[in-house]
Scaffold this motif. Structure first.
Motif, PDB file in Angstrom:
ATOM      1  N   MET A  75     -95.413   1.341   5.443  1.00  0.00           N
ATOM      2  CA  MET A  75     -96.034   2.486   4.739  1.00  0.00           C
ATOM      3  C   MET A  75     -96.166   3.707   5.655  1.00  0.00           C
ATOM      4  SD  MET A  75    -100.112   1.740   4.336  1.00  0.00           S
ATOM      5  CE  MET A  75    -100.161   0.217   3.427  1.00  0.00           C
ATOM      6  N   GLU A  76     -95.331   3.786   6.686  1.00  0.00           N
ATOM      7  CA  GLU A  76     -95.483   4.899   7.635  1.00  0.00           C
ATOM      8  C   GLU A  76     -94.790   6.175   7.160  1.00  0.00           C
ATOM      9  OE1 GLU A  76     -97.647   4.460  10.016  1.00  0.00           O
ATOM     10  OE2 GLU A  76     -97.785   2.365   9.358  1.00  0.00           O
ATOM     11  N   HIS A  77     -95.351   7.291   7.601  1.00  0.00           N
ATOM     12  CA  HIS A  77     -94.732   8.606   7.465  1.00  0.00           C
ATOM     13  C   HIS A  77     -93.579   8.674   8.469  1.00  0.00           C
ATOM     14  CE1 HIS A  77     -94.492  13.013   8.044  1.00  0.00           C
ATOM     15  NE2 HIS A  77     -95.081  13.122   6.870  1.00  0.00           N
ATOM     16  N   HIS A  78     -92.564   9.474   8.190  1.00  0.00           N
ATOM     17  CA  HIS A  78     -91.426   9.578   9.121  1.00  0.00           C
ATOM     18  C   HIS A  78     -91.866   9.911  10.542  1.00  0.00           C
ATOM     19  CE1 HIS A  78     -88.658  10.570   5.461  1.00  0.00           C
ATOM     20  NE2 HIS A  78     -89.018   9.309   5.507  1.00  0.00           N
ATOM     21  N   SER A  79     -92.978  10.631  10.663  1.00  0.00           N
ATOM     22  CA  SER A  79     -93.387  10.987  12.029  1.00  0.00           C
ATOM     23  C   SER A  79     -93.949   9.799  12.794  1.00  0.00           C
ATOM     24  CB  SER A  79     -94.354  12.169  12.055  1.00  0.00           C
ATOM     25  OG  SER A  79     -95.350  11.977  11.150  1.00  0.00           O
ATOM     26  N   ASN A  80     -94.215   8.692  12.105  1.00  0.00           N
ATOM     27  CA  ASN A  80     -94.589   7.470  12.818  1.00  0.00           C
ATOM     28  C   ASN A  80     -93.471   6.421  12.704  1.00  0.00           C
ATOM     29  OD1 ASN A  80     -96.313   5.959  14.463  1.00  0.00           O
ATOM     30  ND2 ASN A  80     -97.286   4.959  12.707  1.00  0.00           N
ATOM     31  N   ILE A  81     -92.269   6.876  12.405  1.00  0.00           N
ATOM     32  CA  ILE A  81     -91.096   5.987  12.396  1.00  0.00           C
ATOM     33  C   ILE A  81     -90.060   6.507  13.398  1.00  0.00           C
ATOM     34  CG2 ILE A  81     -89.176   5.080  11.021  1.00  0.00           C
ATOM     35  CD1 ILE A  81     -90.913   5.408   8.503  1.00  0.00           C
ATOM     36  N   VAL A  82     -89.656   7.767  13.188  1.00  0.00           N
ATOM     37  CA  VAL A  82     -88.500   8.288  13.938  1.00  0.00           C
ATOM     38  C   VAL A  82     -88.737   8.340  15.465  1.00  0.00           C
ATOM     39  CG1 VAL A  82     -86.820  10.159  14.094  1.00  0.00           C
ATOM     40  CG2 VAL A  82     -87.749   9.515  11.874  1.00  0.00           C
ATOM     41  N   PRO A  83     -89.935   8.750  15.941  1.00  0.00           N
ATOM     42  CA  PRO A  83     -90.122   8.739  17.408  1.00  0.00           C
ATOM     43  C   PRO A  83     -89.906   7.343  18.002  1.00  0.00           C
ATOM     44  CG  PRO A  83     -91.914   9.932  16.352  1.00  0.00           C
ATOM     45  CD  PRO A  83     -91.124   9.277  15.248  1.00  0.00           C
ATOM     46  N   TRP A  84     -90.272   6.311  17.234  1.00  0.00           N
ATOM     47  CA  TRP A  84     -90.122   4.927  17.734  1.00  0.00           C
ATOM     48  C   TRP A  84     -88.676   4.471  17.628  1.00  0.00           C
ATOM     49  CZ3 TRP A  84     -94.049   5.104  20.435  1.00  0.00           C
ATOM     50  CH2 TRP A  84     -95.259   5.607  19.962  1.00  0.00           C
ATOM     51  N   GLN A  85     -87.962   4.968  16.608  1.00  0.00           N
ATOM     52  CA  GLN A  85     -86.521   4.668  16.542  1.00  0.00           C
ATOM     53  C   GLN A  85     -85.821   5.250  17.767  1.00  0.00           C
ATOM     54  OE1 GLN A  85     -85.272   6.451  12.824  1.00  0.00           O
ATOM     55  NE2 GLN A  85     -85.781   4.632  11.623  1.00  0.00           N
ATOM     56  N   LEU A  86     -86.158   6.497  18.095  1.00  0.00           N
ATOM     57  CA  LEU A  86     -85.523   7.160  19.247  1.00  0.00           C
ATOM     58  C   LEU A  86     -85.822   6.393  20.532  1.00  0.00           C
ATOM     59  CD1 LEU A  86     -86.371  10.894  18.369  1.00  0.00           C
ATOM     60  CD2 LEU A  86     -84.123   9.797  18.227  1.00  0.00           C
ATOM     61  N   LEU A  87     -87.104   6.002  20.677  1.00  0.00           N
ATOM     62  CA  LEU A  87     -87.501   5.276  21.891  1.00  0.00           C
ATOM     63  C   LEU A  87     -86.817   3.904  21.955  1.00  0.00           C
ATOM     64  CD1 LEU A  87     -89.391   5.106  24.406  1.00  0.00           C
ATOM     65  CD2 LEU A  87     -91.113   4.088  22.892  1.00  0.00           C
ATOM     66  N   ALA A  88     -86.810   3.197  20.824  1.00  0.00           N
ATOM     67  CA  ALA A  88     -86.211   1.851  20.792  1.00  0.00           C
ATOM     68  C   ALA A  88     -84.726   1.929  21.145  1.00  0.00           C
ATOM     69  CB  ALA A  88     -86.414   1.222  19.417  1.00  0.00           C
ATOM     70  N   LYS A  89     -84.035   2.931  20.600  1.00  0.00           N
ATOM     71  CA  LYS A  89     -82.592   3.081  20.907  1.00  0.00           C
ATOM     72  C   LYS A  89     -82.389   3.360  22.387  1.00  0.00           C
ATOM     73  CE  LYS A  89     -80.271   3.927  16.670  1.00  0.00           C
ATOM     74  NZ  LYS A  89     -81.007   4.681  15.636  1.00  0.00           N
ATOM     75  N   LYS A  90     -83.214   4.264  22.924  1.00  0.00           N
ATOM     76  CA  LYS A  90     -83.064   4.652  24.324  1.00  0.00           C
ATOM     77  C   LYS A  90     -83.294   3.453  25.256  1.00  0.00           C
ATOM     78  CE  LYS A  90     -85.070   7.867  27.643  1.00  0.00           C
ATOM     79  NZ  LYS A  90     -86.194   8.737  27.899  1.00  0.00           N
ATOM     80  N   LYS A  91     -84.260   2.611  24.892  1.00  0.00           N
ATOM     81  CA  LYS A  91     -84.672   1.539  25.806  1.00  0.00           C
ATOM     82  C   LYS A  91     -84.045   0.186  25.501  1.00  0.00           C
ATOM     83  CE  LYS A  91     -87.684   3.824  28.234  1.00  0.00           C
ATOM     84  NZ  LYS A  91     -87.938   3.681  29.651  1.00  0.00           N
ATOM     85  N   GLY A  92     -83.377   0.076  24.357  1.00  0.00           N
ATOM     86  CA  GLY A  92     -82.885  -1.243  23.956  1.00  0.00           C
ATOM     87  C   GLY A  92     -84.030  -2.131  23.482  1.00  0.00           C
ATOM     88  N   ALA A  93     -85.028  -1.531  22.895  1.00  0.00           N
ATOM     89  CA  ALA A  93     -86.168  -2.287  22.349  1.00  0.00           C
ATOM     90  C   ALA A  93     -85.952  -2.494  20.841  1.00  0.00           C
ATOM     91  CB  ALA A  93     -87.456  -1.506  22.594  1.00  0.00           C
ATOM     92  N   ALA A  94     -86.771  -3.361  20.241  1.00  0.00           N
ATOM     93  CA  ALA A  94     -86.639  -3.625  18.804  1.00  0.00           C
ATOM     94  C   ALA A  94     -87.780  -2.936  18.057  1.00  0.00           C
ATOM     95  CB  ALA A  94     -86.688  -5.121  18.557  1.00  0.00           C
TER      96      ALA A  94
END
Ligand code: PMP
Length: 414
Positions: free
Chosen positions: A121-140
């Motif tokens: 139920m998150e707003h994009h602003s609590n999704i996309v920053p974590w997508q960017l971080l996860a991609k950068k770090k190889g996190a899930a």
């Protein structure tokens, strides 16, 4: 003491405006709130009487501006029961606050193979920053599911995912689509027990209910001034001081440093370490006045007023043919704010909002920056949403209901 909400409405000059020849009814406060004359006057007073840059000036008007800006931080700290202004970082909005945590804390703490937990139920602003971080770090990046009726978090799923040990849990206090209030205190306790840091997205809670960050126990709490009577361009990141101390700066430049040499620099004290460059001074001052205004009404009175409006609206929408309402219903008002997403069968939400507009009623339609949630709610992958605040009255909801009747007549819905 009873609050005179009719008098409060008179503090908002924009509510005298006509829209399509009818008195404007504003039901889009979840997107941004209107501003009372007190906030507008404070901004105008700053520019008319003491506009100067802050923190450096040794002359009277600069000192006055610095004091007003710092006072605002102290007010915000008390407003959410933080430990003082060193825990209050001013940013542009909730989005920037969450990005700050992702880029600073996240860059320092998230490693390959780590897990970041958010919800559906998150707003994009609590999704996309974590997508960017996860991609950068190889996190899930993992999502807590909602219950089958899409009204709230599935607590079984939450428990299982929290117990499997994510590094960070970032979750909204209140959904901007469903109006669901999450039990962030309990969720924070569960996450901390399992070693996760916790960020709460308070964009839809801080304007509408008493928030106590110490009681919640979260590490970070993010919100926007513009949704709580303040100007646009000012937002808040609360962080526990020991956590903020441990984090690297977010942006580099003036004000965030103590000393600068050719190849290195040392950082200023909190909160200035995270505020590079000239601040949004008028925004900060306006936010302080907005907090004063909300406090003068009392957050519990605001919650009660909005709950009454929500109950009134839901009682009339419930069972209305052709109309579906999303989120917790009348029986669950204790976990519901004044945000009502709805759909009218066979009518695109944009047509719904346009007909409302013709009637002088401002509502919003679309995915509400929550696509992972909204695409599953209605075949149009969009919903209409009305949202309430302190200046709304039952008459405003009657105007919205009248607009729904008009839509049903035009589209021949029985
Ligand atoms: N989170 C939630 C739950 C929101 O409703 C919003 C604004 N709609 C945001 C974050 C982002 O707020 P802003 O655009 O002010 O950064």
């Amino acid at each position: 003491m009873a609050v005179d909400f009719e008098r409060i409405k008179r503090d908002f000059p924009i509510l005298n405006v006509k829209s399509h020849g009818k008195p404007l009814v504003y039901l889009d406060s979840a997107a941004t709130s209107q501003k009372p004359r007190q906030v507008i006057d404070a901004v105008s007073d700053f520019y008319s009487n003491y506009n100067a840059n802050i923190n450096r000036g040794v002359y009277e008007i600069s000192e006055k501006a610095t004091e007003a800006y710092s006072n605002s931080k102290n007010k915000v700290s008390s407003f959410i029961n933080a430990g003082g202004m060193e825990e209050i970082i001013y940013v542009r909005n909730a989005t920037e606050a969450i990005n700050l945590v992702a880029m600073s804390w996240g860059d320092q703490n998230i490693k390959k193979g780590d897990r970041i937990l958010i919800s559906e139920m998150e707003h994009h602003s609590n999704i996309v920053p974590w997508q960017l971080l996860a991609k950068k770090k190889g996190a899930a990046l993992e999502y807590i599911k909602l219950t089958e009726d899409n009204t709230r978090l599935d607590m079984e799923d939450l428990k299982a995912k929290v117990e499997s040990g994510p590094k960070l849990l970032s979750i909204t206090h209140v959904s901007n689509v469903l109006g669901t209030i999450n039990d962030v205190k309990r969720i924070t306790e569960m996450a901390h027990k399992n070693g996760a840091a916790v960020l709460i997205d308070g964009a839809q809670s801080a304007p509408h209910m008493a928030v106590d960050v110490k009681d919640i126990g979260c590490d970070f709490f993010a919100f926007s001034g513009h949704k709580m009577l303040a100007p646009t361009g000012i937002g808040v990141l609360y962080g526990k001081s020991e956590v903020l101390e441990s984090m690297p700066p977010f942006l580099g430049g003036g004000d965030m440093i103590k000393t600068v040499e050719k190849q290195s620099a040392t950082w200023n004290d909190l909160p200035w370490k995270f505020e590079a460059g000239t601040s949004n001074i008028e925004g900060g001052i306006g936010l302080g006045v907005a907090v004063d205004y909300l406090n003068s009404i009392g957050m519990d009175n605001i919650t009660a007023h909005e709950s009454e409006l929500t109950e009134y609206a839901l009682s009339r929408l419930d069972g209305m043919s052709g109309v579906s309402v999303f989120g917790p219903g009348q029986k669950d008002l204790d976990i519901k704010t004044g945000v009502i997403a709805f759909a009218i069968k066979g009518v695109h939400p944009h047509d719904v909002a346009s007909i409302f507009d013709n009637e002088g009623v401002a509502i919003r339609a679309g995915h509400h920056c929550a696509m992972p949630l909204v695409v599953g709610l209605a075949p149009e992958k969009a919903v209409a949403r009305m949202s309430f605040y302190i200046y709304n009255r039952k008459e405003d909801i009657d105007r919205a209901l009248k607009a729904i009747e008009t839509i049903k007549r035009i589209f021949k819905i029985n």
